[in-house]
Scaffold this active site. Sequence first.
Site, short mmCIF file in Angstrom:
data_model
loop_
_atom_site.label_atom_id
_atom_site.label_comp_id
_atom_site.label_asym_id
_atom_site.label_seq_id
_atom_site.Cartn_x
_atom_site.Cartn_y
_atom_site.Cartn_z
N TYR A 93 -15.74 -7.69 -4.33
CA TYR A 93 -15.36 -8.52 -5.49
C TYR A 93 -13.82 -8.61 -5.58
CZ TYR A 93 -15.37 -10.21 -10.35
OH TYR A 93 -15.19 -10.94 -11.51
N ASP A 104 -27.44 -24.59 -6.12
CA ASP A 104 -27.10 -23.24 -5.67
C ASP A 104 -25.79 -23.38 -4.92
OD1 ASP A 104 -26.73 -20.88 -4.26
OD2 ASP A 104 -28.87 -20.63 -3.84
N ASN A 121 -16.06 -21.85 -11.75
CA ASN A 121 -16.34 -20.63 -12.52
C ASN A 121 -17.44 -19.75 -11.94
OD1 ASN A 121 -16.69 -18.99 -15.18
ND2 ASN A 121 -18.68 -19.96 -14.85
N SER A 180 -10.03 -13.14 -11.66
CA SER A 180 -10.27 -11.90 -12.42
C SER A 180 -8.99 -11.07 -12.39
CB SER A 180 -11.39 -11.11 -11.75
OG SER A 180 -11.48 -9.81 -12.31
N THR A 221 -20.32 -10.53 -21.10
CA THR A 221 -21.27 -11.51 -20.55
C THR A 221 -22.35 -10.70 -19.83
OG1 THR A 221 -20.30 -11.71 -18.33
CG2 THR A 221 -19.37 -13.15 -20.03
N LYS A 253 -11.64 -12.09 -5.29
CA LYS A 253 -10.80 -12.64 -6.36
C LYS A 253 -9.33 -12.73 -5.94
CE LYS A 253 -14.09 -13.52 -9.33
NZ LYS A 253 -14.47 -14.90 -9.67
N ASP A 297 -33.49 -24.35 -17.29
CA ASP A 297 -33.72 -24.06 -18.72
C ASP A 297 -32.44 -23.57 -19.38
OD1 ASP A 297 -36.32 -24.77 -18.39
OD2 ASP A 297 -37.07 -22.72 -18.13
P1 NAD Z 1 -22.26 -14.82 -15.74
O1 NAD Z 1 -23.10 -14.03 -14.80
O2 NAD Z 1 -22.80 -15.13 -17.09
O3 NAD Z 1 -21.79 -16.19 -15.09
C1 NAD Z 1 -21.73 -16.44 -13.73
C2 NAD Z 1 -22.42 -17.76 -13.50
O4 NAD Z 1 -22.32 -18.11 -12.12
C3 NAD Z 1 -23.90 -17.65 -13.86
O5 NAD Z 1 -24.28 -18.77 -14.63
C4 NAD Z 1 -24.56 -17.63 -12.50
O6 NAD Z 1 -25.87 -18.14 -12.52
C5 NAD Z 1 -23.60 -18.52 -11.71
N1 NAD Z 1 -23.80 -18.34 -10.29
C6 NAD Z 1 -23.68 -17.21 -9.58
N2 NAD Z 1 -24.03 -17.43 -8.30
C7 NAD Z 1 -24.37 -18.74 -8.21
C8 NAD Z 1 -24.83 -19.57 -7.18
N3 NAD Z 1 -25.04 -19.11 -5.93
N4 NAD Z 1 -25.10 -20.87 -7.45
C9 NAD Z 1 -24.93 -21.35 -8.69
N5 NAD Z 1 -24.48 -20.61 -9.73
C10 NAD Z 1 -24.22 -19.32 -9.48
O7 NAD Z 1 -20.89 -14.03 -15.87
P2 NAD Z 1 -19.43 -14.48 -16.36
O8 NAD Z 1 -18.78 -13.23 -16.74
O9 NAD Z 1 -19.49 -15.60 -17.31
O10 NAD Z 1 -18.78 -14.95 -14.98
C11 NAD Z 1 -18.10 -16.19 -14.81
C12 NAD Z 1 -16.90 -15.99 -13.92
O11 NAD Z 1 -15.99 -15.13 -14.61
C13 NAD Z 1 -17.20 -15.33 -12.58
O12 NAD Z 1 -16.47 -15.98 -11.57
C14 NAD Z 1 -16.68 -13.91 -12.78
O13 NAD Z 1 -16.29 -13.30 -11.57
C15 NAD Z 1 -15.51 -14.16 -13.70
N6 NAD Z 1 -15.06 -12.97 -14.45
C16 NAD Z 1 -15.87 -12.37 -15.36
C17 NAD Z 1 -15.41 -11.24 -16.04
C18 NAD Z 1 -16.24 -10.50 -17.06
O14 NAD Z 1 -15.89 -9.37 -17.42
N7 NAD Z 1 -17.31 -11.08 -17.57
C19 NAD Z 1 -14.14 -10.75 -15.77
C20 NAD Z 1 -13.34 -11.41 -14.83
C21 NAD Z 1 -13.81 -12.51 -14.18
#
Ligand code: NAD
Length: 257
Positions: free
Chosen positions: A155, A64, A91, A142, A190, A159, A41
């Site tokens: 984490y 997954d 990502n 990150s 996010t 990274k 969805d």
């Molecule tokens: P988010 O939780 O919205 O996005 C992460 C996505 O990865 C989600 O859609 C989640 O469903 C998917 N995911 C996680 N495990 C999974 C799996 N086993 N199978 C399929 N999909 C899976 O958060 P975000 O902040 O958009 O994160 C995206 C990336 O950015 C990540 O790698 C995160 O580490 C990195 N990041 C985020 C930040 C922040 O502050 N938001 C900072 C640095 C890095």
Amino acid sequence: MSSFKDKVVIVTGASSGIGAATAVHLASLGGLLTIVGRNVDKLQETADNIVAAGGAPALLVQADMNNESDVEEIVKETLKKHGRVDVLVNNAGILETGTIENTSVAQYDRVMNTNVRALYQLTMLATPELIITKGCIVNVSSVNGIRSFPGVLAYNVSKAAVDQFTRCVALELAPKVVRVNSVNPGVIITDIHKRGGMDEATYQKFLEHSRTTHAMGRPGDVNEVAAAIAFLASDAASFTTGVSLAVDGGRHAMCPR
Ligand code: NAD
């Protein structure tokens, strides 16, 4: 910004946050998107936003990232539909809190499997296709990959591994004209922190605190990361490989004083 017209782009974790924004942005620049996630969805919402932004309809792949045969399907389905892969955006990721005193090997496995092992497998599978197209990879790392913070140990380690993976694969594939880079976001608004266990009040305090932990005095927006990913994935970055590009309002450069 160079066009992504008819470039076939895979984005994992495209059902929310940075991945969703990146998918919409690259599609609006002409890319043909494969969007990957677990929640159909939510993936459909991204697909609708792509069309609303004027992009071509995306291919949805429910996967997954911790399931090896699901990961295999990502490349197979993309090839079945488009016959090529030009850009891979790794990502998908998870964040968990834990220190050396209260972490567990189960936590280590969860975080490393999603943030490193799955990315390793998908990159391995996409590489032969990227060599054919002289394509490129952008990994979402990150600021935690390049700086050290207490309280999110697994984490941080994951990274840092993504950044080393980026540099090593960049060297391995440079002779084949495949570029490999990462973006290293600071705090971006996010759901990741709440998914990682923060309640709403703690999250609001965390965002407020981000005003002092980021030189630019604020957390970032998903579109700011999407723009950096688009740059690294574009021909505008044709001589850039093996970099970890901070998208963090200067956070990586800060020291206590
Ligand atoms: P988010 O939780 O919205 O996005 C992460 C996505 O990865 C989600 O859609 C989640 O469903 C998917 N995911 C996680 N495990 C999974 C799996 N086993 N199978 C399929 N999909 C899976 O958060 P975000 O902040 O958009 O994160 C995206 C990336 O950015 C990540 O790698 C995160 O580490 C990195 N990041 C985020 C930040 C922040 O502050 N938001 C900072 C640095 C890095």
